[in-house]
Scaffold this active site. Structure first.
Site, PDB file in Angstrom:
ATOM      1  N   SER A 136      43.438  36.210  34.762  1.00 25.01           N
ATOM      2  CA  SER A 136      42.511  37.165  35.376  1.00 25.01           C
ATOM      3  C   SER A 136      41.581  36.472  36.354  1.00 25.01           C
ATOM      4  CB  SER A 136      41.673  37.859  34.294  1.00 25.01           C
ATOM      5  OG  SER A 136      42.519  38.536  33.391  1.00 25.01           O
ATOM      6  N   ILE A 163      55.829  34.100  36.454  1.00 25.85           N
ATOM      7  CA  ILE A 163      56.213  34.517  37.803  1.00 25.85           C
ATOM      8  C   ILE A 163      57.502  35.350  37.793  1.00 25.85           C
ATOM      9  CG2 ILE A 163      56.716  33.756  40.159  1.00 25.85           C
ATOM     10  CD1 ILE A 163      53.793  33.233  39.084  1.00 25.85           C
ATOM     11  N   GLU A 384      49.213  42.445  37.252  1.00 27.19           N
ATOM     12  CA  GLU A 384      48.534  42.932  38.465  1.00 27.19           C
ATOM     13  C   GLU A 384      47.113  43.404  38.164  1.00 27.19           C
ATOM     14  OE1 GLU A 384      50.218  44.154  41.692  1.00 27.19           O
ATOM     15  OE2 GLU A 384      52.258  43.601  41.186  1.00 27.19           O
TER      16      GLU A 384
HETATM   17  C1  LIG Z   1      55.960  40.058  32.651  1.00 36.38           C
HETATM   18  C2  LIG Z   1      54.912  39.491  33.514  1.00 36.38           C
HETATM   19  C3  LIG Z   1      55.153  39.378  34.881  1.00 36.38           C
HETATM   20  C4  LIG Z   1      54.177  38.814  35.712  1.00 36.38           C
HETATM   21  N1  LIG Z   1      54.451  38.619  37.037  1.00 36.38           N
HETATM   22  C5  LIG Z   1      53.579  37.889  37.790  1.00 36.38           C
HETATM   23  C6  LIG Z   1      53.920  37.487  39.122  1.00 36.38           C
HETATM   24  O1  LIG Z   1      54.986  37.826  39.646  1.00 36.38           O
HETATM   25  N2  LIG Z   1      53.031  36.712  39.806  1.00 36.38           N
HETATM   26  C7  LIG Z   1      51.860  36.324  39.264  1.00 36.38           C
HETATM   27  O2  LIG Z   1      51.121  35.618  39.937  1.00 36.38           O
HETATM   28  N3  LIG Z   1      51.486  36.680  38.005  1.00 36.38           N
HETATM   29  C8  LIG Z   1      52.340  37.454  37.262  1.00 36.38           C
HETATM   30  N4  LIG Z   1      51.994  37.800  35.971  1.00 36.38           N
HETATM   31  C9  LIG Z   1      50.722  37.347  35.421  1.00 36.38           C
HETATM   32  C10 LIG Z   1      49.734  38.458  35.149  1.00 36.38           C
HETATM   33  O3  LIG Z   1      49.217  38.947  36.347  1.00 36.38           O
HETATM   34  C11 LIG Z   1      48.665  37.898  34.187  1.00 36.38           C
HETATM   35  O4  LIG Z   1      49.267  37.806  32.915  1.00 36.38           O
HETATM   36  C12 LIG Z   1      47.429  38.749  34.127  1.00 36.38           C
HETATM   37  O5  LIG Z   1      46.716  38.650  35.327  1.00 36.38           O
HETATM   38  C13 LIG Z   1      46.499  38.374  32.979  1.00 36.38           C
HETATM   39  O6  LIG Z   1      46.256  36.999  32.951  1.00 36.38           O
HETATM   40  P1  LIG Z   1      46.408  36.200  31.559  1.00 36.38           P
HETATM   41  O7  LIG Z   1      47.739  36.568  31.013  1.00 36.38           O
HETATM   42  O8  LIG Z   1      46.135  34.772  31.810  1.00 36.38           O
HETATM   43  O9  LIG Z   1      45.314  36.814  30.612  1.00 36.38           O
HETATM   44  P2  LIG Z   1      43.741  36.429  30.564  1.00 36.38           P
HETATM   45  O10 LIG Z   1      43.177  36.439  31.931  1.00 36.38           O
HETATM   46  O11 LIG Z   1      43.575  35.200  29.759  1.00 36.38           O
HETATM   47  O12 LIG Z   1      43.163  37.674  29.783  1.00 36.38           O
HETATM   48  C14 LIG Z   1      43.232  37.796  28.349  1.00 36.38           C
HETATM   49  C15 LIG Z   1      42.403  39.013  27.944  1.00 36.38           C
HETATM   50  O13 LIG Z   1      41.027  38.809  28.306  1.00 36.38           O
HETATM   51  C16 LIG Z   1      40.582  39.863  29.143  1.00 36.38           C
HETATM   52  N5  LIG Z   1      39.631  39.358  30.119  1.00 36.38           N
HETATM   53  C17 LIG Z   1      39.726  38.257  30.907  1.00 36.38           C
HETATM   54  N6  LIG Z   1      38.655  38.136  31.686  1.00 36.38           N
HETATM   55  C18 LIG Z   1      37.861  39.188  31.415  1.00 36.38           C
HETATM   56  C19 LIG Z   1      36.588  39.640  31.908  1.00 36.38           C
HETATM   57  N7  LIG Z   1      35.927  38.994  32.867  1.00 36.38           N
HETATM   58  N8  LIG Z   1      36.078  40.783  31.389  1.00 36.38           N
HETATM   59  C20 LIG Z   1      36.739  41.464  30.428  1.00 36.38           C
HETATM   60  N9  LIG Z   1      37.933  41.096  29.928  1.00 36.38           N
HETATM   61  C21 LIG Z   1      38.476  39.969  30.415  1.00 36.38           C
HETATM   62  C22 LIG Z   1      41.841  40.401  29.798  1.00 36.38           C
HETATM   63  O14 LIG Z   1      41.677  41.725  30.275  1.00 36.38           O
HETATM   64  C23 LIG Z   1      42.846  40.294  28.671  1.00 36.38           C
HETATM   65  O15 LIG Z   1      42.712  41.401  27.813  1.00 36.38           O
HETATM   66  C24 LIG Z   1      52.948  38.406  35.156  1.00 36.38           C
HETATM   67  C25 LIG Z   1      52.707  38.554  33.781  1.00 36.38           C
HETATM   68  C26 LIG Z   1      53.681  39.058  32.963  1.00 36.38           C
HETATM   69  C27 LIG Z   1      53.415  39.126  31.476  1.00 36.38           C
END
Ligand SMILES: Cc1cc2nc3c(=O)[nH]c(=O)nc-3n(C[C@H](O)[C@H](O)[C@H](O)COP(=O)(O)OP(=O)(O)OC[C@H]3O[C@@H](n4cnc5c(N)ncnc54)[C@H](O)[C@@H]3O)c2cc1C
Length: 404
Positions: A136, A163, A384
């Site tokens: 995030s 990715i 996203e």
């Molecule tokens: C199947 C899949 C395909 C994907 N495809 C791509 C891709 O093509 N390219 C790419 O770049 N990424 C991709 N992603 C990554 C995706 O965008 C991230 O998983 C997503 O942005 C969340 O990041 P994280 O998994 O590190 O969770 P974290 O950021 O660690 O979040 C964990 C939890 O904490 C919460 N949280 C974090 N910060 C805050 C805040 N400030 N306030 C409140 N709540 C918060 C989140 O909402 C979540 O509930 C993909 C992910 C998956 C699972």
């Protein structure tokens, strides 16, 4: 400026039917198989490329449609067919949007065709932002891009994760930090074609849903690319970074610009999954008999379906509004793009869960598609921008307060 209208043009109706027919005839019948195989459905990508659906021409025209509605209409039908296969057919477009949003005309002309390949030899593209320690919080990217002035080359090092199409794409668009002290304003996007040495695929993830879509880690180990592979060019980046150093405002950051534009498109995908589950459970409820009557004759079932239909329509309306605003170049002053993604994402999770309940035991087993739709839906509150991040964006936009 195009007026907002709920009436699709004749062209849009034709496209809707064309995509729907492909989803119905080709994607749906293959959905279970590719979900079980957990592999990229290349034969279907090829079939879609042959009819011109998986092509720059199609997505380019949909993207540039002045009403903004062609893309969400087409995506809803595609994902109504199947989300895993749908993502295999649309994952490329995220990289395409990244190139389009940040690249020069020359870069766009050079790289966009390569993202799709040809009907005989279709290719995929990947948009690489997320990292193990930066999900995030996109400002925390550790992947570094260092400029080698003597050779006019950029050298990239780092690890990307989650990715879509990572490692199997022909073109990777990688967001990297050029000046980490500037956070997201010190980042830029680079084209890394598959032949660049040092680019590798790490682990491929086994997932809960959208299993036909390939998700993997991408390693960048001293990847060298020519200076011209920096999207937007070095002058523009230098100017943006010096403005940031002086504390001046900028037009925002590369990755976020791409996500903003793509949110209504992602919302439309979620609407497609929700509609699939709703239609299936409506038919089922009319046919399934218990206690001598169809289960839909019970309010508890019929009201669920009423709520499902209502929420799906509301999600579609938010999606179309955001897509229309985006096409008019209107800023999302109240976080309208995020509203569409948030509501459609949560709606498809909720609707698919209700669908399981309506089918009872049949909703819980793999012989029926409903449990797959439920598994597929969950990603829409995560990727996203998670639902929490969408709420942050909306609450900041409507309040002007830097809500944390
Ligand atoms: C199947 C899949 C395909 C994907 N495809 C791509 C891709 O093509 N390219 C790419 O770049 N990424 C991709 N992603 C990554 C995706 O965008 C991230 O998983 C997503 O942005 C969340 O990041 P994280 O998994 O590190 O969770 P974290 O950021 O660690 O979040 C964990 C939890 O904490 C919460 N949280 C974090 N910060 C805050 C805040 N400030 N306030 C409140 N709540 C918060 C989140 O909402 C979540 O509930 C993909 C992910 C998956 C699972």
């Amino acid at each position: 400026m195009s007026e907002f209208s709920l009436n699709l043009t004749e062209d849009q109706e034709q496209i809707r039917k064309w995509v729907h027919d492909f989803a119905d005839d080709v994607i749906r019948p293959a959905a279970h198989e590719w979900d079980e195989r957990e592999e990229t459905p290349w034969p279907i990508i090829k079939q879609a490329a042959e009819i011109g659906l998986y092509s720059l021409d199609f997505f380019g025209a949909a993207f540039l449609d002045p009403t903004g509605l062609t893309l969400p209409v087409a995506l809803e039908e595609l994902f109504w067919g199947d989300a895993g296969i749908g993502l295999s057919l649309t994952g490329t477009t995220l990289a395409v949007a990244g190139i389009f949003a940040n690249g020069t005309d020359a870069q766009t002309a050079e790289w966009l065709p390569r993202c799709f390949g040809t009907p005989d030899d279709p290719k995929l593209a990947a948009f690489c932002v997320s990292e193990p320690d930066a999900g995030s919080d996109v400002s925390a990217l550790r992947t570094r891009a260092v400029y080698d002035e003597a050779k006019d080359e950029w050298v990239l090092n780092g690890t990307k994760t989650w990715i879509t199409n990572g490692g199997i794409a022909d073109v990777h668009v990688v967001v990297a930090s050029v000046d980490p002290t500037l956070g997201s304003r010190g980042q830029a996007s680079f084209i890394i074609p598959s032949e660049v040495s040092g680019l590798s695929q790490g682990q491929k993830f086994k997932k809960h849903g959208i299993r036909a879509s390939h998700t993997a880690e991408v390693g960048l180990d001293d990847c060298r690319v020519p200076g011209s592979f920096l999207l937007g060019g070095k002058d523009k980046l230098d100017e943006r970074m010096s403005r940031a150093r002086e504390g001046k405002k900028s037009g925002g950051q590369a990755a976020m610009r791409t996500f903003e534009a793509s949110r209504p498109a992602v919302a439309a995908q979620a609407v497609g999954i929700a509609r699939a589950a709703y239609e299936f459970s409506l038919e089922y409820a009319k046919e399934r008999r218990q206690f001598g009557r169809a289960i839909i004759e019970n309010q508890s079932i019929a009201f669920k379906l009423a709520d499902m239909a209502t929420r799906i329509d509301a999600a579609r309306l938010l999606t179309w509004r955001a897509a229309w605003m985006s096409a008019q170049g209107m800023p999302f002053t109240a976080g309208e793009g995020s509203m569409s993604k948030l509501f459609a994402g949560e709606t498809c999770v909720w609707v698919t869960e209700q669908a399981i309940q309506i089918l009872g035991g049949y909703g819980y087993v793999r012989e029926y598609p409903v449990e797959r739709w439920h598994r597929d839906s969950k990603i829409y509150t995560i990727f996203e921008g998670t639902s929490e991040i969408q709420r942050l964006i909306i609450s900041r936009a409507i309040s002007g307060v830097h809500v944390n």
